[in-house]
Design a protein around this motif. Sequence first.
Motif, short mmCIF file in Angstrom:
data_model
loop_
_atom_site.label_atom_id
_atom_site.label_comp_id
_atom_site.label_asym_id
_atom_site.label_seq_id
_atom_site.Cartn_x
_atom_site.Cartn_y
_atom_site.Cartn_z
N LYS A 92 3.43 -13.28 0.20
CA LYS A 92 4.73 -13.62 -0.63
C LYS A 92 5.96 -13.11 -0.62
O LYS A 92 5.90 -11.49 -0.17
CB LYS A 92 4.11 -13.72 -2.53
CG LYS A 92 3.26 -14.65 -2.52
CD LYS A 92 2.24 -13.92 -4.16
CE LYS A 92 1.72 -14.87 -4.18
NZ LYS A 92 0.51 -14.68 -5.56
N ILE A 93 7.04 -14.12 -0.45
CA ILE A 93 8.39 -13.26 -0.22
C ILE A 93 8.71 -12.95 -1.13
O ILE A 93 8.67 -13.81 -2.25
CB ILE A 93 8.71 -14.20 0.87
CG1 ILE A 93 8.42 -15.29 1.90
CG2 ILE A 93 10.28 -13.35 1.23
CD1 ILE A 93 9.62 -16.12 1.97
N LYS A 94 9.03 -11.32 -1.09
CA LYS A 94 9.91 -11.23 -2.22
C LYS A 94 11.57 -10.34 -1.48
O LYS A 94 11.95 -9.65 -0.89
CB LYS A 94 9.49 -9.91 -2.73
CG LYS A 94 9.46 -8.39 -3.66
CD LYS A 94 8.76 -7.61 -3.99
CE LYS A 94 7.99 -7.72 -4.35
NZ LYS A 94 7.64 -6.16 -4.89
N TRP A 95 12.44 -11.49 -1.64
CA TRP A 95 13.73 -11.83 -1.33
C TRP A 95 14.14 -9.80 -1.97
O TRP A 95 15.62 -9.70 -1.85
CB TRP A 95 14.57 -12.59 -1.41
CG TRP A 95 13.90 -13.74 -0.78
CD1 TRP A 95 13.49 -14.90 -0.99
CD2 TRP A 95 14.10 -14.08 0.73
NE1 TRP A 95 13.46 -16.34 0.06
CE2 TRP A 95 13.94 -15.37 0.71
CE3 TRP A 95 14.64 -13.29 1.45
CZ2 TRP A 95 13.49 -15.10 3.02
CZ3 TRP A 95 14.56 -13.75 3.02
CH2 TRP A 95 13.82 -15.08 3.03
N LEU A 96 14.55 -10.43 -3.14
CA LEU A 96 15.31 -8.95 -4.16
C LEU A 96 13.93 -8.63 -4.66
O LEU A 96 13.71 -9.17 -5.40
CB LEU A 96 15.88 -10.07 -4.23
CG LEU A 96 16.23 -11.15 -6.31
CD1 LEU A 96 17.50 -10.61 -6.36
CD2 LEU A 96 15.88 -11.97 -5.11
N GLU A 97 14.24 -7.47 -5.53
CA GLU A 97 13.59 -6.68 -7.00
C GLU A 97 13.77 -7.08 -7.23
O GLU A 97 15.20 -7.33 -8.78
CB GLU A 97 13.57 -5.06 -6.58
CG GLU A 97 13.02 -4.65 -5.46
CD GLU A 97 11.69 -4.73 -4.51
OE1 GLU A 97 10.97 -4.42 -5.80
OE2 GLU A 97 10.90 -4.82 -3.24
N LYS A 98 12.53 -7.32 -8.39
CA LYS A 98 12.86 -7.40 -10.39
C LYS A 98 13.55 -6.50 -11.14
O LYS A 98 14.67 -6.62 -11.91
CB LYS A 98 11.66 -7.75 -10.95
CG LYS A 98 11.14 -8.62 -11.66
CD LYS A 98 10.46 -8.72 -12.70
CE LYS A 98 10.24 -9.47 -13.89
NZ LYS A 98 8.99 -9.28 -13.98
#
Lengths: 648, 343
Positions: free
Chosen positions: B257-263
Amino acid sequence: MKRTGVFICHCGINIAGTVDVKKAAKELAKHKGVVHSEEYVYMCSDPGQNLIIDAIKEKKLDNVVIACCSPTLHETTFRNAAKSAGINTFQCEIANIREQCSWVHKDMNKATDKAIKITKSAVERVRRNESLEPISVPVTRRALVIGGGIAGIQSALDLANSGFEVVLVERSPSIGGHMIQLSETFPTLDCSQCILTPKMVEVSKHPKIKLMTYSEVQEVSGYVGNFKVKILKKPTYVDPDKCTLCDECSKVCPVLVSNEFDLGLTGRRAIYIPFPQAIPATYTLDIKGCPGLLPIACGKCADVCEPEAIDYDMKPEIVEEEVGAIIVTTGYDLYDKENMAEYGYGKYADVLDGLQFERLCSASGPTMGKILRPSDHKEPKEVVFIQCVGSRDPELHCAYCSKICCMYTAKHAMLYKHHVHDGQAYIFYIDIRSGGKGYEEFVQRAVEEDGVLYLRGKVSKIFEDKGKIKVWGVDTLSGKDIEIDADMVVLATAMRPSKGAEELAKKLKIAMDKDGFLSEAHPKLRPVESVTSGMFLAGAAQAPKDIPEAVAQASGAAAKAIAILSQDRLYHAPTVAKVNLNLCTGCGMCVEVCPYEALSLKDGKVEVNEVLCEGCGTCSATCLRAAIQVKNLTPLQVHEMISISLGG
Amino acid sequence: MVNLEDLKKEAKTVLEEGKVKYIIGYEKSANGLMPVPGFIKSPEEVEKLIWTPACVYNLTKFLVDEKRRKSREKKPDERPVGLVVKGCDSRALVVLLQEKFINRDDVFIIGVSCEETGVIDEKKLIKKLKGKKAEKIEFDEKDNFIVTTQEGKVKIAASEVLAERCLECKANSPVIYDVLLGEKAKRSVDNPFQSLEKIESLPERERWKFWKEQLSKCIRCYACRSVCPMCYCDECVADTINFAVTADTTAEEKAQKIKWLEKSPVKSENFVYHLVRAIHLAGRCIDCGECERVCPLDIPIRFLNKKLEKDAKELFDYEAGFDPEQPSLVSSFKDEDPEDFIR
């Protein structure tokens, strides 16, 4: 984990001069999933390709990355090598470390780091590539040629003689283009009509050619191998099958308008035949001048027409044709009169353009081949020819050289001398450009045998004085001011793309250059292809050129079209857009933005026509929801490529 | 002036005729001043409807929910939903129609005109009343509001308590409607981007400092996204798992899964979130100002959207939310579009 092989090319010193290829190969060998990494001096050579093939077989590689030049050059080479080793062509990706790295950097350490990053990102990409097979489509084995000048005629004949059906569309009432207006042609001085009319007749009699004159292309859809074209057939109000060319209609027609075939030197009637050898041989009723199509308004032509060929009720008709390839030969027009007011063009009757002078020289022209001044029908004894009128003038007019003017001006001066033995011809020129077989000798002949006086310089002023046209200029070789009391001035005006070519180019989605000429796909290696696949260019529509060049290009374009039409099926790259229906909201932004009209909305979702799609990715960049992506260049792949470039 | 009784009458008529399945409007809340969205399902319930200068909410957001709900129903009620819209809200609806997210047939538009005024900024009003608790607010003739507090009624000039966006409003009355209440109004605004002047005049470094401070405050509660009628995507880039799992999703895709930005709400990630949202709203945002209103940290989110709205207008002569037929900003092209950014 997929097994990846990396092959780094030195490209002689093109890459190895700036990139430490050994270090790069060593670094890549450490990268996750890379089980084979090596460098070689020329990967594209046969031994180089064999390295790849052997490694794929021996190390059971799933995919390969070739770090080398741009994929536009050798992607096909390496993909075919990969295929011959038994893996899918799309399991081979190119890392461009030449154009995008070694050629643009000087610092070896930094360039090497960058080459490593580029190659690693290609590894990340190829590991996520789908194996794809080309999309195959059938071919409609017919062609459309737009424009019935010499280039269009040549292309149509070449195609038809190769056995393919051709639709030849010409917007004026007859084919022949500008060439049919010319008197003699350089450098052999053969009569233009005499050499062109046999080809025109061949077109009209050819069973494979469907000729549509007085017609214009309205709409083009579809794709290479399968275009759908809508052609507007304008009404001529004369049934060509019934017309016997008796000329009774034109004798009674009360309307006199300027004759475009003689460039306004003569007049014609509203019902007319452009010239005696017109193809198709029939009359046309030009409603622009006609008082009305109702018998009540005039109706004289219909009254006298014995075979009852005239039909005022004829309506415009839209004809739909299906073709596999299109050749565009829309030709040129001369630079507008309005732009050349400084030379008195359009103001003084005896200042003519080159095409008007052709008509004066022509045996079938308004003066039956006698060179006479339009103002008083006297024989001009001093004629000034001016070259580069509008050409080579980036500040005010056209920056480019119109190419043919040096040659036809020499021809004009020569023809003038052949008609008027005691006359004197002067030519103002900037340079003489006479490259071409027999061209230089032709210019020399004008000087030596016909005593044409060449003056290197520009004309500063032209004005009428006591029945003469005064030409003031300067001869830059002697430095002297020149004053000539001329009887006639002939301007070699610039060649422009023909009027309406821009509109047509937009319909066809063919690019134009800054001057409005149609753009070829590559200036050197693909000179007859447009950027749109299946559409080809020939003649002066692409750039100013003379008859032999136009004919050669027309045959070249026909050969390119035949290369498509002779296939049973065409194959199309499968790296096309794919829609994630769960994410698509059917907003249609991608549909609007697609330059290839490959997308459409169906039941509230987007649908891809895989044959039209060129995989450009504009849709993917536009979609707010990442609902459409290009195969083998998915957001996931892009993300991984960026991540690895930033250091993993 | 909009007569509340007319609004109730229109609502009652369409409900009685069965033209709509229900009406989304404003109704009185327990808190007094600020209303709540009301869902009026029967002719008897129309008495609950109110129309005051405190009706700030952009109710078009509920059409997004309605569409989702309907898609899950086996035998959905195909009748349209009645929706009360102000001028600004109607522009949001136009964008939803333009993006084909809502069909025109699925909504019955009850337009209410703000005429010469607009709606309030609750914070401004509280400040203005200096501790007095407002119980009721009403439109008055001309440019005033009448506010009822425990100490009686006061007249307040509308310009003092109007929401910022109302001071820059381009559509005082709905641009699309089935019935219209109140007068069609066109208030002329000298500069619809006046609120930007101050920040635009700052040097780049100052602006950077301003945004660093502002966006560092963000706790990523996503209230701005929740309230925005344009934030209707099923999957958002801001969610950690930006990957719709569908029947065609392969196991490998699921694993990567792509994680474009951190939570985590840290500055860099907050910047990515807010800038992505701003870009995704370019040419779509109609400045209803709801994002800024709901922000618990008072981040001036409107500035980002307003700046893009200004660029769209100045560079491409594009205004969102007036014509459902116009091609969207990002998908349209004109020969005269500026291209000096291409180098």
